[in-house]
Write an enzyme that holds these catalytic residues in place. Structure first.
Site, PDB file in Angstrom:
ATOM      1  N   SER A  91      74.449  70.599  56.254  1.00  0.00           N
ATOM      2  CA  SER A  91      73.874  70.430  55.017  1.00  0.00           C
ATOM      3  C   SER A  91      74.918  70.040  53.752  1.00  0.00           C
ATOM      4  CB  SER A  91      73.013  71.625  54.640  1.00  0.00           C
ATOM      5  OG  SER A  91      72.150  72.002  55.655  1.00  0.00           O
TER       6      SER A  91
HETATM    7  N1  SAH Z   1      73.227  75.413  59.420  1.00  0.00           N
HETATM    8  C1  SAH Z   1      73.719  73.997  60.063  1.00  0.00           C
HETATM    9  C2  SAH Z   1      72.888  72.949  59.815  1.00  0.00           C
HETATM   10  C3  SAH Z   1      72.418  72.343  61.054  1.00  0.00           C
HETATM   11  S1  SAH Z   1      71.008  71.250  61.043  1.00  0.00           S
HETATM   12  C4  SAH Z   1      75.172  73.845  59.889  1.00  0.00           C
HETATM   13  O1  SAH Z   1      75.799  74.438  58.844  1.00  0.00           O
HETATM   14  O2  SAH Z   1      75.921  72.888  60.143  1.00  0.00           O
HETATM   15  C5  SAH Z   1      69.706  72.037  61.858  1.00  0.00           C
HETATM   16  C6  SAH Z   1      69.827  72.458  63.336  1.00  0.00           C
HETATM   17  O3  SAH Z   1      68.854  73.192  63.500  1.00  0.00           O
HETATM   18  C7  SAH Z   1      70.157  71.540  64.084  1.00  0.00           C
HETATM   19  O4  SAH Z   1      71.571  71.875  64.593  1.00  0.00           O
HETATM   20  C8  SAH Z   1      68.985  71.669  65.266  1.00  0.00           C
HETATM   21  O5  SAH Z   1      69.265  71.448  66.372  1.00  0.00           O
HETATM   22  C9  SAH Z   1      68.845  73.014  64.919  1.00  0.00           C
HETATM   23  N2  SAH Z   1      67.364  73.471  65.360  1.00  0.00           N
HETATM   24  C10 SAH Z   1      66.355  72.536  65.310  1.00  0.00           C
HETATM   25  N3  SAH Z   1      65.180  73.604  65.948  1.00  0.00           N
HETATM   26  C11 SAH Z   1      65.662  74.631  66.056  1.00  0.00           C
HETATM   27  C12 SAH Z   1      65.163  75.767  66.901  1.00  0.00           C
HETATM   28  N4  SAH Z   1      64.076  75.909  66.999  1.00  0.00           N
HETATM   29  N5  SAH Z   1      65.856  76.852  67.081  1.00  0.00           N
HETATM   30  C13 SAH Z   1      67.133  76.831  67.086  1.00  0.00           C
HETATM   31  N6  SAH Z   1      67.815  75.742  66.218  1.00  0.00           N
HETATM   32  C14 SAH Z   1      67.061  74.708  65.912  1.00  0.00           C
END
Ligand code: SAH
Length: 238
Positions: free
Chosen positions: A89
């Protein structure tokens, strides 16, 4: 002759090419400066004022959490791709969501969507314990390693569908969801302490979503506030 000897030695030392260690140090210095600027111009200037959040954003080396070839862009005002169709993000959104959690001292936090591990690293500087779940297995593996390398010893992570939270460590003082859900997953509300806060983007996939702050005021009493509009990758299901 004696008068020229010392300046010549100094000149030769000065002409030495920088060692790898020196180059590394210069790079670190440049990243430190970029991070300071990021906090001043993107975060503080937009109203994030919680000292603990600002300190964490100033401390965590964000460049370690982005793919190597994108490191030069790590401190820019935008999200960046981290592979598998996912993103780290925008720094401001990380800071804003962290501030919204209003973490009490010695708190226990759950994150859904570990991704790069950056948000978990920020939380690890403020909370006592961070539990983070990620649905994409290679992202889980890579973020676990990055978090270890960054010295975030109070983060535990697991590969699983975060829709169900992480019941074993519940209840949580705060829950942060970093992928967009179409509605608030009921298991997450159940895993929130009374008085606890959840920050979650809710809305249609790949469109504008509402960033919600949800406070569990009593067993069955939930207060919901719309904070702003965001665009997150969708919460997927296994
Ligand atoms: N907090 C992260 C942002 C990652 S983007 C950072 O600081 O980099 C969102 C993430 O959520 C992705 O990696 C995606 O694979 C994950 N995601 C999507 N659906 C999910 C679920 N049901 N359970 C766990 N993770 C999930």
């Amino acid at each position: 002759m004696r008068h020229f000897a010392i300046p010549l030695i100094l000149l030769l030392a000065w002409l030495q090419p920088p060692t790898a260690a020196a180059a590394e140090k210069m790079t670190t210095h440049a990243f430190d400066a970029a991070r300071k600027k990021m906090v001043a111009t993107q975060i503080r200037s937009r109203g994030v004022s919680d000292p603990a959040v600002l300190r964490a954003m100033e401390t965590v080396p964000r460049h370690l959490f982005v793919p190597e070839k994108l490191r030069a862009h790590a401190y820019e005002d935008r999200p960046l791709p981290i592979g598998f169709g996912q993103t780290i993000s925008q720094p401001y959104v990380v800071a804003l969501m962290t501030q919204l959690l209003d973490l009490p001292k010695a708190s226990r936090v759950l994150e859904v969507g570990t991704g790069s591990g950056y948000q978990a690293a920020i939380l690890s500087h403020i909370a006592k314990e961070v539990f983070s779940v990620e649905i994409v297995k290679p992202l889980h593996a890579r973020s676990k390693q990055t978090l270890e390398e960054a010295g975030c010893a109070n983060v535990a992570s697991i590969h699983r569908d975060g829709f169900f939270g992480w019941q074993e460590h519940a209840p949580y003082d705060a829950i942060i969801v970093t992928c967009a859900a179409e509605s608030v997953p009921p298991p997450l509300v159940q895993q929130l302490k009374i008085g606890g806060v959840m920050c979650i983007p809710v809305g249609p996939p790949f469109r504008v979503q509402n960033l919600l702050r949800i406070t569990r005021k009593a067993e069955n009493d939930i207060k919901t506030e719309v904070i702003t509009q965001v665009r997150f990758v969708p919460l997927t299901r296994q």
